[in-house]
Scaffold this motif. Structure first.
Motif, PDB file in Angstrom:
ATOM      1  N   GLN A   1       0.824  -1.210   0.000  1.00 11.84           N
ATOM      2  CA  GLN A   1       0.000   0.000   0.000  1.00 11.84           C
ATOM      3  C   GLN A   1       0.858   1.260   0.000  1.00 11.84           C
ATOM      4  OE1 GLN A   1      -2.328   0.795   3.583  1.00 11.84           O
ATOM      5  NE2 GLN A   1      -4.119   1.237   2.297  1.00 11.84           N
ATOM      6  N   ARG A   2       2.000   1.205   0.644  1.00  9.76           N
ATOM      7  CA  ARG A   2       2.885   2.365   0.719  1.00  9.76           C
ATOM      8  C   ARG A   2       3.517   2.708  -0.631  1.00  9.76           C
ATOM      9  NH1 ARG A   2       5.154   3.199   6.392  1.00  9.76           N
ATOM     10  NH2 ARG A   2       3.684   2.060   7.719  1.00  9.76           N
ATOM     11  N   PHE A   3       3.386   1.777  -1.579  1.00 14.67           N
ATOM     12  CA  PHE A   3       3.923   2.009  -2.917  1.00 14.67           C
ATOM     13  C   PHE A   3       2.804   2.083  -3.962  1.00 14.67           C
ATOM     14  CE2 PHE A   3       7.146   0.020  -0.363  1.00 14.67           C
ATOM     15  CZ  PHE A   3       8.305   0.711  -0.687  1.00 14.67           C
ATOM     16  N   GLY A   4       1.562   2.209  -3.475  1.00 14.87           N
ATOM     17  CA  GLY A   4       0.418   2.277  -4.382  1.00 14.87           C
ATOM     18  C   GLY A   4       0.130   0.965  -5.079  1.00 14.87           C
ATOM     19  N   LEU A   5       0.511  -0.164  -4.447  1.00 15.25           N
ATOM     20  CA  LEU A   5       0.382  -1.473  -5.091  1.00 15.25           C
ATOM     21  C   LEU A   5      -0.429  -2.460  -4.251  1.00 15.25           C
ATOM     22  CD1 LEU A   5       4.116  -1.835  -6.217  1.00 15.25           C
ATOM     23  CD2 LEU A   5       2.180  -1.215  -7.673  1.00 15.25           C
ATOM     24  N   SER A   6      -1.351  -1.933  -3.433  1.00 11.37           N
ATOM     25  CA  SER A   6      -2.097  -2.803  -2.516  1.00 11.37           C
ATOM     26  C   SER A   6      -2.953  -3.836  -3.249  1.00 11.37           C
ATOM     27  CB  SER A   6      -2.980  -1.962  -1.591  1.00 11.37           C
ATOM     28  OG  SER A   6      -3.907  -1.191  -2.348  1.00 11.37           O
ATOM     29  N   THR A   7      -3.305  -3.567  -4.508  1.00 15.92           N
ATOM     30  CA  THR A   7      -4.126  -4.525  -5.271  1.00 15.92           C
ATOM     31  C   THR A   7      -3.364  -5.820  -5.579  1.00 15.92           C
ATOM     32  OG1 THR A   7      -3.447  -3.474  -7.351  1.00 15.92           O
ATOM     33  CG2 THR A   7      -5.507  -2.718  -6.344  1.00 15.92           C
ATOM     34  N   LEU A   8      -2.048  -5.789  -5.369  1.00 10.01           N
ATOM     35  CA  LEU A   8      -1.225  -6.975  -5.649  1.00 10.01           C
ATOM     36  C   LEU A   8      -1.080  -7.890  -4.433  1.00 10.01           C
ATOM     37  CD1 LEU A   8       1.652  -5.252  -7.672  1.00 10.01           C
ATOM     38  CD2 LEU A   8      -0.486  -6.228  -8.525  1.00 10.01           C
ATOM     39  N   THR A   9      -1.759  -7.547  -3.339  1.00 10.25           N
ATOM     40  CA  THR A   9      -1.658  -8.332  -2.104  1.00 10.25           C
ATOM     41  C   THR A   9      -2.093  -9.779  -2.333  1.00 10.25           C
ATOM     42  OG1 THR A   9      -2.156  -6.349  -0.816  1.00 10.25           O
ATOM     43  CG2 THR A   9      -2.460  -8.474   0.293  1.00 10.25           C
ATOM     44  N   PRO A  10      -1.391 -10.762  -1.738  1.00  9.55           N
ATOM     45  CA  PRO A  10      -1.817 -12.165  -1.846  1.00  9.55           C
ATOM     46  C   PRO A  10      -3.234 -12.357  -1.331  1.00  9.55           C
ATOM     47  CG  PRO A  10       0.365 -12.011  -0.855  1.00  9.55           C
ATOM     48  CD  PRO A  10      -0.164 -10.623  -0.931  1.00  9.55           C
ATOM     49  N   GLN A  11      -3.985 -13.217  -2.000  1.00 12.02           N
ATOM     50  CA  GLN A  11      -5.353 -13.519  -1.618  1.00 12.02           C
ATOM     51  C   GLN A  11      -5.420 -14.884  -0.931  1.00 12.02           C
ATOM     52  OE1 GLN A  11      -7.778 -11.076  -2.090  1.00 12.02           O
ATOM     53  NE2 GLN A  11      -5.891  -9.966  -2.645  1.00 12.02           N
ATOM     54  N   PRO A  12      -6.520 -15.193  -0.230  1.00 12.49           N
ATOM     55  CA  PRO A  12      -6.620 -16.480   0.471  1.00 12.49           C
ATOM     56  C   PRO A  12      -6.386 -17.698  -0.431  1.00 12.49           C
ATOM     57  CG  PRO A  12      -8.350 -15.013   1.210  1.00 12.49           C
ATOM     58  CD  PRO A  12      -7.671 -14.314   0.075  1.00 12.49           C
ATOM     59  N   GLN A  13      -6.722 -17.565  -1.714  1.00 11.47           N
ATOM     60  CA  GLN A  13      -6.527 -18.706  -2.623  1.00 11.47           C
ATOM     61  C   GLN A  13      -5.071 -18.863  -3.059  1.00 11.47           C
ATOM     62  OE1 GLN A  13      -8.422 -16.052  -3.199  1.00 11.47           O
ATOM     63  NE2 GLN A  13      -8.245 -15.281  -5.306  1.00 11.47           N
ATOM     64  N   ASP A  14      -4.220 -17.896  -2.742  1.00 13.41           N
ATOM     65  CA  ASP A  14      -2.795 -17.990  -3.095  1.00 13.41           C
ATOM     66  C   ASP A  14      -2.078 -18.833  -2.041  1.00 13.41           C
ATOM     67  OD1 ASP A  14      -2.807 -16.331  -5.428  1.00 13.41           O
ATOM     68  OD2 ASP A  14      -2.966 -14.571  -4.131  1.00 13.41           O
ATOM     69  N   ILE A  15      -1.639 -20.016  -2.430  1.00 11.80           N
ATOM     70  CA  ILE A  15      -0.992 -20.917  -1.478  1.00 11.80           C
ATOM     71  C   ILE A  15       0.474 -21.169  -1.820  1.00 11.80           C
ATOM     72  CG2 ILE A  15      -3.148 -22.082  -0.854  1.00 11.80           C
ATOM     73  CD1 ILE A  15      -2.400 -24.326  -2.768  1.00 11.80           C
ATOM     74  N   SER A  16       0.925 -20.680  -2.968  1.00 11.83           N
ATOM     75  CA  SER A  16       2.316 -20.846  -3.381  1.00 11.83           C
ATOM     76  C   SER A  16       2.947 -19.472  -3.552  1.00 11.83           C
ATOM     77  CB  SER A  16       2.407 -21.624  -4.699  1.00 11.83           C
ATOM     78  OG  SER A  16       3.704 -21.499  -5.268  1.00 11.83           O
ATOM     79  N   PHE A  17       4.032 -19.222  -2.841  1.00  7.02           N
ATOM     80  CA  PHE A  17       4.718 -17.941  -2.930  1.00  7.02           C
ATOM     81  C   PHE A  17       5.203 -17.677  -4.357  1.00  7.02           C
ATOM     82  CE2 PHE A  17       8.787 -15.532  -2.467  1.00  7.02           C
ATOM     83  CZ  PHE A  17       8.251 -14.331  -2.019  1.00  7.02           C
ATOM     84  N   ASP A  18       5.770 -18.702  -4.996  1.00  5.22           N
ATOM     85  CA  ASP A  18       6.278 -18.557  -6.357  1.00  5.22           C
ATOM     86  C   ASP A  18       5.152 -18.219  -7.335  1.00  5.22           C
ATOM     87  OD1 ASP A  18       7.999 -18.572  -8.501  1.00  5.22           O
ATOM     88  OD2 ASP A  18       7.955 -20.727  -8.764  1.00  5.22           O
ATOM     89  N   ASP A  19       4.020 -18.926  -7.221  1.00  8.16           N
ATOM     90  CA  ASP A  19       2.896 -18.670  -8.123  1.00  8.16           C
ATOM     91  C   ASP A  19       2.331 -17.269  -7.897  1.00  8.16           C
ATOM     92  OD1 ASP A  19       3.201 -21.183  -9.128  1.00  8.16           O
ATOM     93  OD2 ASP A  19       1.556 -22.079  -7.988  1.00  8.16           O
ATOM     94  N   TRP A  20       2.238 -16.853  -6.632  1.00 12.64           N
ATOM     95  CA  TRP A  20       1.733 -15.493  -6.376  1.00 12.64           C
ATOM     96  C   TRP A  20       2.684 -14.452  -6.942  1.00 12.64           C
ATOM     97  CZ3 TRP A  20       4.362 -12.038  -2.954  1.00 12.64           C
ATOM     98  CH2 TRP A  20       3.785 -10.758  -2.921  1.00 12.64           C
TER      99      TRP A  20
END
Length: 351
Positions: free
Chosen positions: A257-276
């Motif tokens: 959010q501090r970089f204007g990129l809060s929409t890129l936050t991981p969602q509950p369905q994201d279970i793999s760091f690499d895939d996210w």
């Protein structure tokens, strides 16, 4: 100097062992020697490409195979070189590499071995008819060209058997030289790099290698208890810690959010760091992409540090503390020359 020696002669095992001993000592301790306890990763893994989870240090044995494959390749593709007619000692391993890597488009058939080269739809007679090939002497197999073999069916003199159906489909083209193709490069030409890389075929590909090694970050970034220290009711593993934990997702939101990129936050369905990671990386381009990749490494490093502070120092998980730690790192990385991170920071201030 080692490259030139390996190109000309096969390195004895004791030479490779002695050189690797020096290299291990330099890597792990900055000294001449390193004992087993000093070596953090097995040496064969260290000598893999970055994309295969290694450190990109050359594997000397494989490198020597790749370099010496140059000579049989040149003897095939440039037979007019002065040394081409001299006896060429090719080890079994290099011969196997050439056999796997080179296919031939037959022209006049004068520079292609009838029994051993891959000139029949990308295959050799040695592969297609191994029992027939077994009846041919090594001397004949190593000298008989396609041109000679198909002229008055001379190949019949080499064996007893019948594989003539395949050979009837081949028409020799007078005046057109045979073309040998190196299968593992786009140009079809040999290179030591492509020869070296194919010797690692079958190893597991490490997806994030380019993002990690091409982004600005200190060299030390990324054992665990049974339960998550940040959310003690959940089981901890590296995927949960970096992207699945509720605390972690809140951290990513606050940081991005501090970089204007809060929409890129991981969602509950994201279970793999690499895939996210693939998702935010695909959303930006150019210098901003490099800055974002560094920020994600920085964020993961901050989560890891905060988690370790909770494990080893008894610190209570605190979101504000974790974010402040990350922002302090942003300042330090920028001061250390991470221009892409500075650019991302400027974008955040502008938004």
């Amino acid at each position: 100097m080692l490259v030139y020696v390996a190109m000309a002669a096969e390195l004895p095992p004791w030479v490779i062992k002695a050189i690797d001993k020096i290299r291990r000592g330099f890597l792990w301790r900055g000294r001449k020697d390193a004992k087993g306890g000093h070596c953090l990763i097995a040496w064969p893994k260290v000598c893999r490409h970055l994309e295969l989870g290694g450190l990109g240090i050359s594997d000397l044995k494989r490198m020597s195979y790749a370099l010496r494959a140059r000579w049989p390749w040149l003897r095939k593709t440039e037979p007019n070189k002065p040394w081409a007619s001299l006896p060429l000692q090719v080890s079994k391993d290099v011969d196997s590499l050439i056999s796997m890597a080179v296919i031939t488009e037959v022209g006049d058939g004068a520079n292609t071995f009838f029994w051993r080269d891959k000139w029949l739809d990308g295959h050799s007679i040695r592969e297609l008819a191994p029992r027939v090939y077994a009846l041919v002497t090594n001397k004949r197999a190593g000298r008989r060209t396609v041109r000679e073999a198909l002229t008055n069916e001379k190949w019949v003199e080499d064996i007893q058997g019948d594989i003539s159906d395949l050979l009837l489909e081949v028409d020799l083209q007078e005046g057109i030289p045979d073309r040998h193709i190196w299968r593992f490069s786009d140009s079809g030409e040999y290179s030591a790099k492509s020869a070296y890389e194919i010797l690692f075929q079958g190893a597991v590909y490490f997806g994030p290698a380019q993002k990690i090694w091409k982004s600005h970050a200190p060299p030390k970034c990324l054992p665990h208890p049974a339960r998550c220290l940040l959310r003690d009711q959940e089981e901890e593993n590296i995927q949960h810690l970096l992207v699945g934990c509720v605390f972690t997702r809140q951290f990513w939101f606050s940081l991005l959010q501090r970089f204007g990129l809060s929409t890129l936050t991981p969602q509950p369905q994201d279970i793999s760091f690499d895939d996210w990671w693939e998702k935010p990386e695909a959303s930006v381009a150019g210098e901003l992409r490099k800055g974002l990749n560094s920020l994600i490494i920085l964020g993961a490093w901050s989560i890891w540090r905060h988690r370790n502070d909770c494990v080893f120092n008894g610190t209570v998980p605190n979101m504000a503390t974790a974010v402040i730690l990350a922002m302090d790192e942003v300042q330090l990385w920028s001061l250390a020359g991470a221009r892409d991170v500075s650019l991302l920071s400027a974008m955040g201030e502008g938004s």
